[in-house]
Write a protein that holds these residues in place. Sequence first.
Motif, PDB file in Angstrom:
ATOM      1  N   SER A   1       0.740  -0.818  -0.007  1.00  0.00           N
ATOM      2  CA  SER A   1       0.069  -0.628   0.350  1.00  0.00           C
ATOM      3  C   SER A   1       0.518   1.234  -0.151  1.00  0.00           C
ATOM      4  N   CYS A   2       0.956   2.079  -1.340  1.00  0.00           N
ATOM      5  CA  CYS A   2       1.831   2.449  -1.034  1.00  0.00           C
ATOM      6  C   CYS A   2       1.125   3.840  -1.504  1.00  0.00           C
ATOM      7  N   ASP A   3       1.439   4.996  -0.461  1.00  0.00           N
ATOM      8  CA  ASP A   3       0.777   6.212   0.211  1.00  0.00           C
ATOM      9  C   ASP A   3      -0.764   5.796  -0.370  1.00  0.00           C
ATOM     10  N   VAL A   4      -1.333   5.294   0.645  1.00  0.00           N
ATOM     11  CA  VAL A   4      -2.667   5.528   0.923  1.00  0.00           C
ATOM     12  C   VAL A   4      -3.380   5.508   2.108  1.00  0.00           C
ATOM     13  N   LEU A   5      -3.006   5.826   3.617  1.00  0.00           N
ATOM     14  CA  LEU A   5      -2.628   5.745   4.899  1.00  0.00           C
ATOM     15  C   LEU A   5      -2.451   7.415   5.103  1.00  0.00           C
ATOM     16  N   CYS A   6      -2.224   8.406   3.831  1.00  0.00           N
ATOM     17  CA  CYS A   6      -1.401   9.918   4.458  1.00  0.00           C
ATOM     18  C   CYS A   6      -2.996   9.999   3.315  1.00  0.00           C
ATOM     19  N   HIS A   7      -3.647   9.325   2.903  1.00  0.00           N
ATOM     20  CA  HIS A   7      -5.154  10.097   1.786  1.00  0.00           C
ATOM     21  C   HIS A   7      -5.989  10.672   3.323  1.00  0.00           C
ATOM     22  N   ARG A   8      -6.372  11.748   2.455  1.00  0.00           N
ATOM     23  CA  ARG A   8      -7.695  12.179   3.786  1.00  0.00           C
ATOM     24  C   ARG A   8      -8.408  11.485   3.305  1.00  0.00           C
ATOM     25  N   ALA A   9      -9.302  11.013   2.960  1.00  0.00           N
ATOM     26  CA  ALA A   9     -10.030   9.454   2.979  1.00  0.00           C
ATOM     27  C   ALA A   9     -10.198   8.620   3.701  1.00  0.00           C
ATOM     28  N   VAL A  10      -9.130   8.351   3.640  1.00  0.00           N
ATOM     29  CA  VAL A  10      -8.369   6.699   4.920  1.00  0.00           C
ATOM     30  C   VAL A  10      -8.534   7.091   6.127  1.00  0.00           C
ATOM     31  N   ASP A  11      -9.224   6.564   7.021  1.00  0.00           N
ATOM     32  CA  ASP A  11      -8.653   6.487   8.610  1.00  0.00           C
ATOM     33  C   ASP A  11      -7.418   5.576   8.509  1.00  0.00           C
ATOM     34  N   PRO A  12      -6.370   5.819   8.710  1.00  0.00           N
ATOM     35  CA  PRO A  12      -5.630   4.982   8.983  1.00  0.00           C
ATOM     36  C   PRO A  12      -5.226   4.097   9.842  1.00  0.00           C
ATOM     37  N   THR A  13      -5.875   4.105  10.904  1.00  0.00           N
ATOM     38  CA  THR A  13      -6.604   2.798  11.795  1.00  0.00           C
ATOM     39  C   THR A  13      -7.804   1.445  11.077  1.00  0.00           C
ATOM     40  N   ALA A  14      -8.510   2.403  10.377  1.00  0.00           N
ATOM     41  CA  ALA A  14      -9.548   1.315  10.480  1.00  0.00           C
ATOM     42  C   ALA A  14      -8.855   0.396   9.427  1.00  0.00           C
ATOM     43  N   ALA A  15      -8.370   1.124   8.200  1.00  0.00           N
ATOM     44  CA  ALA A  15      -7.614   0.842   6.990  1.00  0.00           C
ATOM     45  C   ALA A  15      -6.528  -0.338   7.457  1.00  0.00           C
ATOM     46  N   LEU A  16      -5.542   0.146   8.662  1.00  0.00           N
ATOM     47  CA  LEU A  16      -4.725  -1.127   9.422  1.00  0.00           C
ATOM     48  C   LEU A  16      -5.224  -2.435   9.544  1.00  0.00           C
ATOM     49  N   ALA A  17      -6.442  -2.029  10.551  1.00  0.00           N
ATOM     50  CA  ALA A  17      -7.468  -2.982  10.311  1.00  0.00           C
ATOM     51  C   ALA A  17      -7.630  -4.341   9.777  1.00  0.00           C
TER      52      ALA A  17
END
Length: 243
Positions: free
Chosen positions: A102-118
Motif C-alpha cells: 500500500s503505497c501513499d494510501v494511509l496519508c490520504h484524506r479519505a482513509v482512516d489509518p486505524t480502520a485501514a490497518l485493521a
Amino acid sequence: MEPAEYDLMDAAEERMWWYRALHARVMDALARRPGPAGSVLDAGCGTGGLLRRLAALGRPLVGLDFNPAAARRAAAKSGARTVAGDANRLPFAEGAFAALTSCDVLCHRAVDPTAALAEFRRVLVPGGTLLVNLPAYEWMHSAHDERVHNARRFTASSARAMLESAGFGTVEARYWNAMLLPLMILERKVLRSDAAHDSSDVRPFPPWLDATLHGVTAAERALARLGLRYPAGGSILLVATRP
C-alpha cells in the motif's frame, strides 16, 4: 485524487524517476521478506504501475483502488485482477492474501489509518507481509499534497508506532529519497508558491534530468542494500508481519 492526477500518474509511472525508485524499493523489500506463498494485494493500486512490476514475482495479484476508472486502467496495464473499493472496508475475505502493499494510501484524506490497518491485518494470513510507503514530515506538506488529497505525513518513529499499535510485528521503518531531500526542500518550500494549490510533482521531466535524479536514487538504493541506513528522507518504507 483529482481525476487529472490519475492521468498524470498513468502517463508517468512507467518512466518517471520517482515511481521507478519506489517500485524498485518495494521489490527489494518483498525479496527480503516475501511472506508465505500466496496472493498479493496492492491496496490503492492507482493506474497499475506497481502491479505491473509485481508480476515479476510470479504470484497471483489483486489490485484495489477507490476510483473505478483507475482500477480498470490498472487491470489493462498489469493484467492483474482489480476491483474498485475502499481501503477502510476491504471487499475481501479474512486471510485472503499472503502479502499486501500500500503505497501513499494511509496519508490520504479519505482513509482512516486505524480502520485501514485493521482491514490490512484482517485480510492477511498469519505470517503475511505488509509493506507500506508513506510521505515524510508534516512540514514538507505542499501543493502536491493538496492536489492528491494527502492529509498527513509521518516520521519513521510515528509510522512504526502506528503499525505496532495496529497489531503488526517485526516492524522495520526506513527513510529513503534521502540524497534528494535537500533538493525537495528547496523545490517545495523555497522556489514554489503553494498559493494556487494546483501544482503536481508528477510531470514529465527532461530526459537528462530524469536520468540524473534516477541515478541518485539508484546510488542511494545500492548503498542501502549494503546496509547503510539514512536518518532522514522524503519517504518512509515500512515492512511488517501479521502475527
